[in-house]
Scaffold this active site. Structure first.
Site, PDB file in Angstrom:
ATOM      1  N   LYS A 142       0.860  -1.189   0.000  1.00 15.62           N
ATOM      2  CA  LYS A 142       0.000   0.000   0.000  1.00 15.62           C
ATOM      3  C   LYS A 142       0.891   1.232   0.000  1.00 15.62           C
ATOM      4  CE  LYS A 142      -3.893   1.906   2.650  1.00 15.62           C
ATOM      5  NZ  LYS A 142      -4.794   1.666   3.791  1.00 15.62           N
ATOM      6  N   ASP A 154      -1.393  10.422  -6.275  1.00 16.99           N
ATOM      7  CA  ASP A 154      -0.016  10.071  -6.637  1.00 16.99           C
ATOM      8  C   ASP A 154       0.300   8.603  -6.370  1.00 16.99           C
ATOM      9  OD1 ASP A 154       0.030  10.019  -3.891  1.00 16.99           O
ATOM     10  OD2 ASP A 154       1.537  11.594  -3.651  1.00 16.99           O
ATOM     11  N   GLY A 155      -0.653   7.883  -5.774  1.00 16.01           N
ATOM     12  CA  GLY A 155      -0.423   6.465  -5.512  1.00 16.01           C
ATOM     13  C   GLY A 155       0.506   6.207  -4.337  1.00 16.01           C
ATOM     14  N   ARG A 205       0.800  -5.149   3.551  1.00 16.16           N
ATOM     15  CA  ARG A 205      -0.406  -5.541   4.273  1.00 16.16           C
ATOM     16  C   ARG A 205      -0.794  -6.965   3.914  1.00 16.16           C
ATOM     17  NH1 ARG A 205      -5.624  -1.664   3.908  1.00 16.16           N
ATOM     18  NH2 ARG A 205      -5.802  -2.345   1.754  1.00 16.16           N
ATOM     19  N   ARG A 212     -13.893  -6.477  -1.448  1.00 21.24           N
ATOM     20  CA  ARG A 212     -14.700  -5.500  -0.727  1.00 21.24           C
ATOM     21  C   ARG A 212     -16.136  -5.553  -1.238  1.00 21.24           C
ATOM     22  NH1 ARG A 212     -10.501  -1.426   0.269  1.00 21.24           N
ATOM     23  NH2 ARG A 212      -8.529  -2.352  -0.339  1.00 21.24           N
ATOM     24  N   ASP A 277     -16.355   0.579  -0.037  1.00 21.79           N
ATOM     25  CA  ASP A 277     -15.064   0.041  -0.484  1.00 21.79           C
ATOM     26  C   ASP A 277     -14.173  -0.318   0.699  1.00 21.79           C
ATOM     27  OD1 ASP A 277     -15.004   2.960  -0.161  1.00 21.79           O
ATOM     28  OD2 ASP A 277     -12.888   2.784  -0.669  1.00 21.79           O
ATOM     29  N   ASP A 287      -8.672  -0.982   6.047  1.00 25.82           N
ATOM     30  CA  ASP A 287      -8.482   0.431   5.716  1.00 25.82           C
ATOM     31  C   ASP A 287      -8.605   1.344   6.934  1.00 25.82           C
ATOM     32  OD1 ASP A 287      -7.770  -0.159   3.206  1.00 25.82           O
ATOM     33  OD2 ASP A 287      -9.511   0.697   2.202  1.00 25.82           O
TER      34      ASP A 287
HETATM   35  P1  AMP Z   1      -9.973   5.439   1.323  1.00 27.02           P
HETATM   36  O1  AMP Z   1     -11.313   6.090   1.580  1.00 27.02           O
HETATM   37  O2  AMP Z   1      -8.866   5.983   2.157  1.00 27.02           O
HETATM   38  O3  AMP Z   1     -10.083   3.951   1.417  1.00 27.02           O
HETATM   39  O4  AMP Z   1      -9.579   5.804  -0.188  1.00 27.02           O
HETATM   40  C1  AMP Z   1     -10.427   5.559  -1.274  1.00 27.02           C
HETATM   41  C2  AMP Z   1      -9.649   5.406  -2.553  1.00 27.02           C
HETATM   42  O5  AMP Z   1      -9.015   6.619  -2.906  1.00 27.02           O
HETATM   43  C3  AMP Z   1      -8.515   4.410  -2.474  1.00 27.02           C
HETATM   44  O6  AMP Z   1      -8.893   3.116  -2.685  1.00 27.02           O
HETATM   45  C4  AMP Z   1      -7.609   4.860  -3.577  1.00 27.02           C
HETATM   46  O7  AMP Z   1      -7.953   4.251  -4.781  1.00 27.02           O
HETATM   47  C5  AMP Z   1      -7.844   6.333  -3.638  1.00 27.02           C
HETATM   48  N1  AMP Z   1      -6.663   6.997  -3.066  1.00 27.02           N
HETATM   49  C6  AMP Z   1      -6.451   7.400  -1.798  1.00 27.02           C
HETATM   50  N2  AMP Z   1      -5.237   7.959  -1.655  1.00 27.02           N
HETATM   51  C7  AMP Z   1      -4.660   7.920  -2.883  1.00 27.02           C
HETATM   52  C8  AMP Z   1      -3.411   8.342  -3.415  1.00 27.02           C
HETATM   53  N3  AMP Z   1      -2.477   8.937  -2.664  1.00 27.02           N
HETATM   54  N4  AMP Z   1      -3.180   8.101  -4.720  1.00 27.02           N
HETATM   55  C9  AMP Z   1      -4.096   7.505  -5.514  1.00 27.02           C
HETATM   56  N5  AMP Z   1      -5.277   7.093  -5.075  1.00 27.02           N
HETATM   57  C10 AMP Z   1      -5.575   7.287  -3.780  1.00 27.02           C
HETATM   58 MG    MG Z   2     -10.145   2.234   1.215  1.00 17.88          MG
END
Ligand code: AMP
Ligand code: MG
Length: 505
Positions: A142, A154-155, A205, A212, A277, A287
């Site tokens: 992750k 930015d991933g 992880r 999900r 999700d 998460d």
């Molecule tokens: P979360 O609510 O934290 O589970 O985030 C929802 C989705 O947002 C994640 O599954 C990612 O696909 C996207 N996401 C969150 N942070 C990033 C990031 N820094 N770069 C790209 N995608 C992100």
């Molecule tokens: Mg998530």
């Protein structure tokens, strides 16, 4: 081709310019037969599913990966020699033999609104291993860089959320609560930019799977019934042995989530972002974003800075879980019965089992917290009375229940203690067994308190990882009050109170 072959595209790592790192890994002495290395145990069933479900994705290499910590007991459970784990292998700079890195597709509802495709935008599944108990487990990186699903991001991840998830997910595991696990935390040697420049990091992880509610929603919204069927069969095989068909999977998930949410409530845990999700069909917590353990008990407690309406407040978690399960049910309807009316009726019956299952699990957990092994009629009312007194008193959730094991929580519960304690003692007199022992096994002495996590992150960003290691050590045995843990059982001083938590990923 990738999806069918299950074998790794060897050119992938040379494309990333890391073939020499990989060669170095392979030069190391081979572990003995009792300690197979990662390559020996990978078996990547998800990457054999229909191609719509994922994209082959080599992790984007990082500048200077360094291990912060490796979870050696978990590594051994996975059949991996902890000594063979390198920063290169878990940063994605070198792909372990047998891994078939993919980004997994999912969609979901965020705060009740359909958001369409969401991810996974910042994680890569390296593959699956069969652990020493014979269970299939995912290993995911992750923060491993952009994927085809990244949208604007930015991933990457920064050190704070990575260490938070490491500490809290491992604490949950030690508390006996189903959860994804943390195999390792790494720094990347790169800077990520949020509101300020921050140190980049990756979490390795481990999960029973990363399937999900939103994974099913992604296929349902695309009208891909074939993909939905394949995912359902896959999820049944992994998580619901003995259950049959989409309805069986739904029933299994309803039961698993009812138990999980009761587990959360019994330790004062607030997930904070229960979007569809962020809910698994395995029944594992997943998460850890703006999650938090309550200090002072109040049922309406919310920490997440983005949860302005309190949708994911402590007391709302069972209702929200059911709402999410209804989204799973909707996605599965086409598979449940060709007659849509019959399918909806069957799905509704399955969802109707959530409330009684949750109530039973909740009563069992909280009965144990007041020393009762076999709950009877009237016990739920006794528990609710205590909780009301605790909230009126501003009592610390964890310390109040722990004090009950010593027989006297009057220092915490200033409102209505005497009346309640008299009724409680009368109830315990009818209870076989040793209530104090039951309570000490149900009421942790130490939880990952928010102010400790914030202090730990602040120190780590400044280069001091000692608080991170201390916190992990203390939380490994949460039901034991030791001299080492004493300072971690203390609620925050007024100046230490954390009022808001941030996704900040
Ligand atoms: P979360 O609510 O934290 O589970 O985030 C929802 C989705 O947002 C994640 O599954 C990612 O696909 C996207 N996401 C969150 N942070 C990033 C990031 N820094 N770069 C790209 N995608 C992100
Ligand atoms: Mg998530």
């Amino acid at each position: 081709m990738w999806a069918q072959s299950g074998s790794r595209d060897v050119s992938a790592s040379s494309q990333t310019g890391t073939s020499s790192a990989r060669a170095r890994m392979l030069d190391k002495p081979r572990p003995g037969p009792h300690m197979p290395d990662m390559r020996a145990t990978f078996d990547n069933s998800y990457s054999r599913l229909p191609a719509r479900l994922f994209s082959p994705q080599t992790p984007v290499p990082v500048a200077a990966p360094a291990l912060v910590t490796v979870n050696a007991p978990l590594a051994r459970e996975l059949g991996i020699d902890p000594g063979s784990i390198t920063a290169e292998a878990l940063s994605g700079n070198a792909i372990p033999e047998g891994a078939t890195p993919i980004a997994q597709l999912y969609a979901g509802h965020q705060f009740g609104n359909w958001a369409g495709q969401l991810g996974d935008g910042r994680a890569v599944l390296l593959g699956e291993v069969i652990d020493t108990h014979g269970n299939r487990r995912d290993i995911q990186l992750k923060g491993s860089g952009r994927t085809p699903y990244s949208r604007g991001g930015d991933g990457r991840a920064w050190l704070g959320p990575v260490l938070r998830e490491y500490v809290v997910s491992e604490a949950m595991a030690a508390l006996g609560i189903p959860t994804t696990r943390a195999l390792a935390a790494l720094t990347t040697g790169e800077t990520v930019y949020r509101e300020t420049p921050l140190p980049g990091a990756i979490l390795a992880r481990v999960a029973a799977s990363h399937i999900r509610v939103g994974t099913f929603q992604a296929l349902a919204s695309a009208g891909d019934t074939g993909g939905l069927q394949a995912l359902t069969d896959h999820a049944l095989a992994r998580h619901a042995a003995g259950a049959e068909g989409a309805l069986g999977l739904l029933e299994h998930t309803v039961a698993a989530q009812a138990r999980l949410i009761a587990d959360w409530m019994a330790v004062g845990f607030i997930h904070g972002v229960m979007n569809t999700d962020n809910m698994t069909v395995s029944g594992e917590t997943i998460d850890y974003g703006p999650c938090a353990f309550m200090d002072a008990y109040h049922p309406a407690t919310v920490f997440s800075s983005i949860d302005r309406g309190g949708r994911y407040a402590f007391q709302n978690q069972p209702d929200i879980a059911l709402w999410n399960l209804a989204q799973l049910a909707s996605a599965l309807v086409p598979l449940i019965d060709p007659d849509q009316e019959a399918a909806v009726a069957a799905a509704t019956d399955a969802l109707d089992r959530f409330a009684p299952a949750f109530r039973a699990a909740w009563r069992a957990r909280f009965a144990a917290k007041i020393g009762i092994a076999t709950p009877r009629d009237g016990d739920a009312e006794l528990i609710v009375r205590l909780l009301k007194s605790m909230s009126a008193s501003g009592a610390d959730f964890t310390n109040t229940f722990r004090a009950l094991a010593e027989g006297d929580a009057s220092a915490h519960v200033t409102e209505g203690w005497d009346d309640w304690a008299a009724d409680w003692q009368a109830r315990l007199a009818r209870e076989p067994g040793d209530p104090a022992a039951i309570m000490r096994a149900a009421n942790p002495a130490v939880i990952p308190r928010n102010h400790r996590i914030e202090q730990m992150i602040e120190a780590a960003v400044a280069g001091d990882f000692a608080p991170f290691h201390r916190l992990n050590a203390v939380l490994a045995t949460p039901f034991e009050a030791t001299p080492d843990s004493a300072d971690y059982t203390r609620p925050p001083e007024p100046g230490e109170v954390v009022r808001q938590t941030f996704c900040g990923t």
